[in-house]
Write a protein that holds these residues in place. Structure first.
Motif, mmCIF file in Angstrom:
data_model
loop_
_atom_site.group_PDB
_atom_site.id
_atom_site.type_symbol
_atom_site.label_atom_id
_atom_site.label_comp_id
_atom_site.label_asym_id
_atom_site.label_seq_id
_atom_site.Cartn_x
_atom_site.Cartn_y
_atom_site.Cartn_z
ATOM 1 N N THR A 103 18.474 -28.757 -44.145
ATOM 2 C CA THR A 103 19.278 -29.449 -43.135
ATOM 3 C C THR A 103 20.602 -29.919 -43.714
ATOM 4 O OG1 THR A 103 17.277 -30.191 -41.995
ATOM 5 C CG2 THR A 103 19.325 -31.387 -41.526
ATOM 6 N N ALA A 104 20.558 -30.533 -44.896
ATOM 7 C CA ALA A 104 21.783 -31.024 -45.535
ATOM 8 C C ALA A 104 22.710 -29.874 -45.892
ATOM 9 C CB ALA A 104 21.433 -31.830 -46.781
ATOM 10 N N ARG A 105 22.129 -28.774 -46.390
ATOM 11 C CA ARG A 105 22.961 -27.624 -46.762
ATOM 12 C C ARG A 105 23.552 -26.942 -45.533
ATOM 13 N NH1 ARG A 105 19.333 -24.065 -48.835
ATOM 14 N NH2 ARG A 105 17.573 -25.503 -48.878
ATOM 15 N N HIS A 106 22.787 -26.899 -44.457
ATOM 16 C CA HIS A 106 23.292 -26.282 -43.236
ATOM 17 C C HIS A 106 24.462 -27.070 -42.669
ATOM 18 C CE1 HIS A 106 23.423 -24.216 -39.419
ATOM 19 N NE2 HIS A 106 23.318 -25.372 -38.791
ATOM 20 N N VAL A 110 28.139 -25.251 -42.116
ATOM 21 C CA VAL A 110 28.763 -25.056 -40.802
ATOM 22 C C VAL A 110 30.281 -25.181 -40.885
ATOM 23 C CG1 VAL A 110 29.007 -26.111 -38.510
ATOM 24 C CG2 VAL A 110 26.740 -25.671 -39.438
ATOM 25 N N ALA A 111 30.762 -25.965 -41.840
ATOM 26 C CA ALA A 111 32.212 -26.116 -41.995
ATOM 27 C C ALA A 111 32.879 -24.808 -42.412
ATOM 28 C CB ALA A 111 32.516 -27.210 -43.016
ATOM 29 N N LEU A 127 34.963 -6.831 -35.598
ATOM 30 C CA LEU A 127 35.137 -8.268 -35.462
ATOM 31 C C LEU A 127 33.851 -8.923 -35.941
ATOM 32 C CD1 LEU A 127 37.041 -10.535 -34.377
ATOM 33 C CD2 LEU A 127 35.770 -10.391 -32.227
ATOM 34 N N VAL A 128 33.922 -9.721 -37.002
ATOM 35 C CA VAL A 128 32.738 -10.326 -37.615
ATOM 36 C C VAL A 128 32.738 -11.826 -37.345
ATOM 37 C CG1 VAL A 128 31.476 -10.696 -39.763
ATOM 38 C CG2 VAL A 128 32.743 -8.573 -39.418
ATOM 39 N N LEU A 129 31.635 -12.319 -36.828
ATOM 40 C CA LEU A 129 31.478 -13.747 -36.537
ATOM 41 C C LEU A 129 30.470 -14.351 -37.501
ATOM 42 C CD1 LEU A 129 31.776 -16.289 -34.721
ATOM 43 C CD2 LEU A 129 29.927 -15.354 -33.313
ATOM 44 N N TYR A 130 30.864 -15.419 -38.206
ATOM 45 C CA TYR A 130 29.980 -16.134 -39.132
ATOM 46 C C TYR A 130 29.874 -17.573 -38.658
ATOM 47 C CZ TYR A 130 28.351 -18.377 -43.451
ATOM 48 O OH TYR A 130 27.646 -19.106 -44.377
ATOM 49 N N ASP A 131 28.681 -17.950 -38.189
ATOM 50 C CA ASP A 131 28.504 -19.285 -37.612
ATOM 51 C C ASP A 131 27.031 -19.660 -37.729
ATOM 52 O OD1 ASP A 131 28.942 -21.665 -36.296
ATOM 53 O OD2 ASP A 131 29.848 -20.781 -34.514
#
Length: 346
Positions: A103-106, A110-111, A127-131
């Motif tokens: 959880t802390a690493r996620h 996300v930033a 088009l590559v989406l990283y989220d």
């Protein structure tokens, strides 16, 4: 800034992007200091460099006291696995060894969410989406559901093609729940030779930020779509016929001409779009620099800082070519994104 100065020169020397040079330095340090057994296995040909990169990428955040065990455990089977399977095993092992909760690493990861554009062959692009996985999975499921609803006996497109068409239509014409995007259309510049536009030649057009496109696409984009800037180019001289002039201040037409010429930030290897960079006086205004096409170039903020605050030097060679000289004296030439084949904008 000293580190960036060093990385930028290494990147230019190796002809790789600065981010790639930073990664190469970090990977080299990891193999030298943190993962000696991985380096030995790589040297002996027991694993590929792709396998080594998997171990490095997963080991970076493993506690120092656990890295040796992490490395030894994965190397026992690395030579028999694909890099993808090794990465899967490494991710599971890393979860058991990592002192922080996922959880802390996620929350921190996300930033780093991002979207990447990658030009491909034959007039195509990716088009590559990283989220966050929940957002990406939800978006994928929504697109898939919409694509499935379009299937039927009279629909010739495959599910993959339908999914792609739905996604691009939503991105181009869609509106976010907050109303963002309403009335907004993307604007790009397409350069089309006159004879191609008239249907008398099959010479390729040129799409800003991508490169050559097929004549039919170029004609379609130049035929009157309001979101495209039409530039007619002489097929022999390449002189821009419809925009471009020199002025004391940078006029709108000259700004457009320079954006077409540069396409990206003009530091070697930097691919930030000119549309998102600043026009910079190569010889600073306060040092009697002129506001002219041969003293202006697009630089992103980071590369502008390199020019202003380090030992890098810049000189215009003519026809849009720039020569950068590094702090140690190496020279690198930056070619214009679009060859307008003239020293004087008209």
């Amino acid at each position: 800034m000293a580190e960036r100065e060093f990385v930028s020169e290494l990147a230019c020397t190796l002809r790789v992007p600065q981010r790639t040079a930073q990664t190469l330095i970090a990977e080299s340090r990891a193999l030298t200091e943190d993962l000696p057994a991985t380096r030995e296995a790589l040297q002996n040909g027991e694993i590929t460099y792709r396998h080594a990169q998997v171990l490095i990428g997963q080991a970076w955040t493993v506690p120092d006291e656990a890295k040796a065990a992490f490395e030894a455990s994965l190397l026992r089977s690395a030579g028999r696995l694909t890099a993808a399977k090794l990465k899967y095993n490494a991710r599971k092992l890393r979860e058991r060894l990592h002192p922080e909760t996922i959880t802390a690493r996620h929350e921190r990861s996300v930033a780093d969410r991002a979207t990447y554009f990658q030009a491909e062959a034959d007039g195509m692009a990716s088009l590559v989406l990283y989220d966050s996985v929940d957002r990406v999975q939800s978006a994928y499921d929504r697109v898939t559901t919409a694509a499935l609803s379009l299937q039927g006996p009279d629909e010739p497109r495959t599910l993959t093609q339908l999914r792609t068409d739905v996604l691009t239509d939503l991105l181009i014409d869609g509106v976010t729940p907050s109303g963002l995007g309403k009335g907004i259309r993307a604007t790009v510049n397409v350069t089309v030779p006159v004879l191609t536009l008239m249907g008398r030649s099959e010479e390729a057009g040129h799409l800003e930020g991508y490169g050559p496109i097929d004549p039919d696409t170029a004609r379609r984009l130049a035929s009157g779509a309001p979101s495209f800037t039409r530039l007619l180019v002489h097929p022999e001289t390449g002189v821009v016929l419809s925009v471009g002039r020199t002025s004391y201040k940078v006029p709108k037409d000259l700004k457009r001409w320079l954006r077409i010429r540069d396409e990206t930030c003009r530091f070697p290897g930097c691919n930030r779009a000119a549309a998102h960079s600043d026009l910079d006086h190569s010889l600073d205004w306060q040092f009697q620099g002129r506001t002219a096409h041969d003293n202006l170039a697009h630089l992103c903020p980071g590369c502008h800082s390199l020019k202003s605050e380090t030992g890098w030097r810049l000189e215009h060679l003519g026809d849009g070519r720039l020569e950068w000289t590094s702090p140690t004296g190496r020279s690198f030439t930056s070619e214009p994104g679009t060859d307008l084949a003239t020293d004087q904008p008209r």
